[in-house]
Scaffold this active site. Structure first.
Site, mmCIF file in Angstrom:
data_model
loop_
_atom_site.group_PDB
_atom_site.id
_atom_site.type_symbol
_atom_site.label_atom_id
_atom_site.label_comp_id
_atom_site.label_asym_id
_atom_site.label_seq_id
_atom_site.Cartn_x
_atom_site.Cartn_y
_atom_site.Cartn_z
ATOM 1 N N GLN A 129 0.840 -1.196 0.000
ATOM 2 C CA GLN A 129 0.000 0.000 0.000
ATOM 3 C C GLN A 129 0.879 1.252 0.000
ATOM 4 O O GLN A 129 1.504 1.560 1.011
ATOM 5 C CB GLN A 129 -0.883 -0.018 1.248
ATOM 6 N N GLY A 130 0.933 1.953 -1.130
ATOM 7 C CA GLY A 130 1.764 3.157 -1.247
ATOM 8 C C GLY A 130 0.935 4.410 -1.037
ATOM 9 O O GLY A 130 0.609 5.124 -1.992
ATOM 10 N N SER A 132 1.286 6.580 2.351
ATOM 11 C CA SER A 132 1.985 7.578 3.174
ATOM 12 C C SER A 132 3.244 8.101 2.487
ATOM 13 O O SER A 132 3.925 7.383 1.757
ATOM 14 C CB SER A 132 2.398 6.963 4.516
ATOM 15 N N SER A 164 4.673 -1.192 3.935
ATOM 16 C CA SER A 164 4.871 -2.547 4.472
ATOM 17 C C SER A 164 4.983 -3.554 3.334
ATOM 18 O O SER A 164 4.147 -3.569 2.423
ATOM 19 C CB SER A 164 3.697 -2.947 5.368
ATOM 20 N N GLU A 247 -9.633 -1.215 6.180
ATOM 21 C CA GLU A 247 -8.421 -1.468 6.961
ATOM 22 C C GLU A 247 -8.708 -1.408 8.456
ATOM 23 O O GLU A 247 -8.027 -2.038 9.260
ATOM 24 C CB GLU A 247 -7.367 -0.415 6.573
ATOM 25 N N GLU A 378 -5.089 9.626 17.559
ATOM 26 C CA GLU A 378 -5.671 10.981 17.513
ATOM 27 C C GLU A 378 -6.570 11.123 16.288
ATOM 28 O O GLU A 378 -7.643 11.743 16.361
ATOM 29 C CB GLU A 378 -4.552 12.046 17.463
HETATM 30 C C1 LIG Z 1 3.574 -0.647 11.442
HETATM 31 C C2 LIG Z 1 3.201 0.371 10.401
HETATM 32 C C3 LIG Z 1 2.898 -0.036 9.120
HETATM 33 C C4 LIG Z 1 2.571 0.900 8.151
HETATM 34 N N1 LIG Z 1 2.316 0.473 6.879
HETATM 35 C C5 LIG Z 1 1.999 1.366 5.929
HETATM 36 C C6 LIG Z 1 1.776 0.941 4.585
HETATM 37 O O1 LIG Z 1 1.885 -0.239 4.258
HETATM 38 N N2 LIG Z 1 1.478 1.875 3.664
HETATM 39 C C7 LIG Z 1 1.348 3.202 3.963
HETATM 40 O O2 LIG Z 1 1.036 3.989 3.086
HETATM 41 N N3 LIG Z 1 1.580 3.656 5.241
HETATM 42 C C8 LIG Z 1 1.905 2.764 6.209
HETATM 43 N N4 LIG Z 1 2.161 3.205 7.495
HETATM 44 C C9 LIG Z 1 2.155 4.630 7.757
HETATM 45 C C10 LIG Z 1 0.988 5.129 8.608
HETATM 46 O O3 LIG Z 1 -0.214 5.122 7.875
HETATM 47 C C11 LIG Z 1 1.351 6.514 9.115
HETATM 48 O O4 LIG Z 1 2.478 6.358 9.954
HETATM 49 C C12 LIG Z 1 0.237 7.144 9.893
HETATM 50 O O5 LIG Z 1 -0.827 7.483 9.043
HETATM 51 C C13 LIG Z 1 0.721 8.407 10.637
HETATM 52 O O6 LIG Z 1 1.381 9.274 9.799
HETATM 53 P P1 LIG Z 1 2.829 9.870 10.160
HETATM 54 O O7 LIG Z 1 3.700 8.731 10.533
HETATM 55 O O8 LIG Z 1 3.244 10.737 9.031
HETATM 56 O O9 LIG Z 1 2.614 10.727 11.462
HETATM 57 P P2 LIG Z 1 2.079 12.224 11.532
HETATM 58 O O10 LIG Z 1 0.885 12.364 10.667
HETATM 59 O O11 LIG Z 1 3.207 13.157 11.274
HETATM 60 O O12 LIG Z 1 1.617 12.343 13.033
HETATM 61 C C14 LIG Z 1 2.517 12.673 14.107
HETATM 62 C C15 LIG Z 1 1.684 12.875 15.378
HETATM 63 O O13 LIG Z 1 0.786 13.988 15.221
HETATM 64 C C16 LIG Z 1 -0.555 13.598 15.488
HETATM 65 N N5 LIG Z 1 -1.485 14.319 14.599
HETATM 66 C C17 LIG Z 1 -1.328 14.510 13.271
HETATM 67 N N6 LIG Z 1 -2.399 15.179 12.769
HETATM 68 C C18 LIG Z 1 -3.250 15.378 13.798
HETATM 69 C C19 LIG Z 1 -4.535 16.003 13.930
HETATM 70 N N7 LIG Z 1 -5.170 16.540 12.869
HETATM 71 N N8 LIG Z 1 -5.122 16.015 15.157
HETATM 72 C C20 LIG Z 1 -4.501 15.484 16.229
HETATM 73 N N9 LIG Z 1 -3.278 14.874 16.180
HETATM 74 C C21 LIG Z 1 -2.668 14.838 14.979
HETATM 75 C C22 LIG Z 1 -0.591 12.113 15.195
HETATM 76 O O14 LIG Z 1 -1.642 11.473 15.868
HETATM 77 C C23 LIG Z 1 0.783 11.655 15.683
HETATM 78 O O15 LIG Z 1 0.760 11.449 17.060
HETATM 79 C C24 LIG Z 1 2.520 2.279 8.475
HETATM 80 C C25 LIG Z 1 2.835 2.695 9.766
HETATM 81 C C26 LIG Z 1 3.172 1.760 10.724
HETATM 82 C C27 LIG Z 1 3.518 2.236 12.094
#
Ligand SMILES: Cc1cc2nc3c(=O)[nH]c(=O)nc-3n(C[C@H](O)[C@H](O)[C@H](O)COP(=O)(O)OP(=O)(O)OC[C@H]3O[C@@H](n4cnc5c(N)ncnc54)[C@H](O)[C@@H]3O)c2cc1C
Length: 394
Positions: A129-130, A132, A164, A247, A378
């Site tokens: 899944q591409g 993020s 992933s 999901e 969140e």
């Molecule tokens: C084990 C794992 C597998 C994953 N696999 C995939 C995958 O296969 N494909 C893919 O595309 N992605 C994948 N991801 C990515 C995942 O979807 C993102 O990590 C997730 O959506 C959070 O985005 P970020 O890491 O950029 O954090 P950020 O969005 O930068 O968030 C940082 C912090 O800010 C908080 N925050 C952000 N916006 C708000 C808001 N509006 N209100 C309140 N709080 C807020 C968040 O809750 C978090 O605590 C995976 C992540 C993990 C951990």
């Protein structure tokens, strides 16, 4: 609400249970958290997926013409519960079955359905899944990867992160911006992309369990034919929302919790501390009782999602509630398990003193990631507040 199963559904549960006991890999202890996604592990996943495929059980709820058996939502729930309880190695097909297939069934052309759905149910393709990007996770609509139309092709440039299984996947569901002038939600398209296309580079990311599970993926002038577009151009955001709702329904989480609870209860019965069984200690009993209640609640929240689906309704904030509660519940359960084991609870699986093969320590680290994947707590709370409680946008 009455969540009891019919006799036919109970019989189906027994059939799945018996089949799993016969067909799970011989040395499979169910500890997927202790295993890296390396080639050896992947072969275990693939050969199990092939066994499921021979039984038409990779996605038994899909229509017969796409390799399923057309099972009801409730039969599918029963099936998923048994898979989760036995911690069966279904990683090869999980993204394809859980998220890609349902989205393609809703939005795909007949040609796309024929090509991709049977390949998933035959365990011939693994998907990633591409979505993020480095600056687009929670705020997914801010994604910057571009797809530019060039004749009969699209040309893709940009970067994805946390993808992933990208290092093993054959295909990818990819979100890319096709109209940079439009408001951010309205300029995104959804593509089905062959990971063997020239111009794709996959770089490993090692997680805190020291595993190679996810990756960074770079796209440099990646040329794909226009029939890789899913649905209408610039409508990708709405399709991505469908993918994310699938999901988040998370029945596996609730049942996986039940299995862990049983294991820690057994451990507490069998282990003595200062001459007494752990299970006879009041603080241990209280922790276990709390955990048992939470597992039950988690399961009912997932049943609610399935029950809505079985009535043709589309769960939305209900999926977010189930996802939020179940990932949190499993994290608390893992922590409770580690605390009940005392200092031994922190040992890694390789240690000769490790209790229960180090499963709770692995689970604790794994669940920390799972609460973020698919949308952070969140973000789930924002969805519940706005769409569930009708509160204004913060
Ligand atoms: C084990 C794992 C597998 C994953 N696999 C995939 C995958 O296969 N494909 C893919 O595309 N992605 C994948 N991801 C990515 C995942 O979807 C993102 O990590 C997730 O959506 C959070 O985005 P970020 O890491 O950029 O954090 P950020 O969005 O930068 O968030 C940082 C912090 O800010 C908080 N925050 C952000 N916006 C708000 C808001 N509006 N209100 C309140 N709080 C807020 C968040 O809750 C978090 O605590 C995976 C992540 C993990 C951990």
């Amino acid at each position: 609400m009455d969540f009891r199963l019919t006799p036919q559904e109970e019989a189906f549960r027994q059939e799945v249970r018996d089949w799993l006991r016969e067909n799970l890999p011989e040395d499979w202890s169910g500890d997927r958290f202790t295993r890296d996604r390396d080639a050896e592990t992947w072969n275990v996943y693939l050969s199990f997926a092939k066994k499921l495929a021979a039984k038409r059980w990779v996605a038994p709820h899909w229509p017969v013409e796409y390799g399923g058996l057309g099972l009801s939502v409730i039969q599918q729930l029963v099936f998923n519960e048994e898979i989760a309880y036995h911690q069966a190695p279904i990683g090869y097909s999980s993204i394809g079955v859980g998220w890609v297939g349902p989205t393609v069934i809703v939005y795909g052309t007949e040609e796309q359905k024929k090509k991709h759905l049977s390949a998933i149910t035959n365990a011939e393709t693994m998907w990633c899944q591409g979505f993020s990007e480095p600056n687009a996770g929670s705020d997914l609509a801010a994604l910057q990867t571009r797809a530019v139309r060039d004749g009969d092709d699209y040309v893709i440039n940009g970067q994805k992160i946390w993808t992933s299984g990208a290092h093993l996947a054959d295909w990818c569901i990819l979100l890319a911006r096709t109209d940079p002038e439009a408001p951010k939600h309205k300029g995104i398209s959804y593509f089905l992309l062959d990971m063997k296309t020239p111009g794709i580079t996959v770089q490993p990311l090692i997680d805190m369990m020291d595993n190679h599970g996810f990756n960074e993926v770079f796209f440099e002038n990646v040329r794909i034919p226009k029939n890789c577009l899913l649905g209408q151009e610039n409508q990708g955001w709405y399709m991505a929302a469908t993918t994310l709702d699938f999901e988040r329904s998370s029945i596996g989480g609730a049942v996986g919790g039940r299995r862990m609870l049983e294991e820690i209860v057994e451990y507490a019965r069998d282990t003595r501390h200062n001459g007494r069984r752990l299970i006879d200690e009041a603080p241990v009993r209280v922790r276990l009782a709390d955990a048992a209640l939470e597992v039950e609640i988690g399961q009912l929240l997932s049943y609610r999602v399935a029950s809505m689906q079985s009535r043709g309704l589309v769960p939305n904030y209900e999926s977010s509630i189930a996802k939020l509660f179940n990932t949190d519940m499993q994290l608390r359960l893992a922590k409770a398990g580690m605390e009940i084991m005392g200092l031994y609870g922190q040992l890694e699986p390789q240690s000769k003193y490790v209790p229960l093969r180090g499963k709770f320590e692995r689970q604790y680290l794994w669940q920390t990631g799972m609460s973020v994947g698919g949308g952070t707590p969140e973000i789930q709370k924002n969805i519940i507040a706005m769409r569930g409680l009708g509160l204004p946008r913060g």
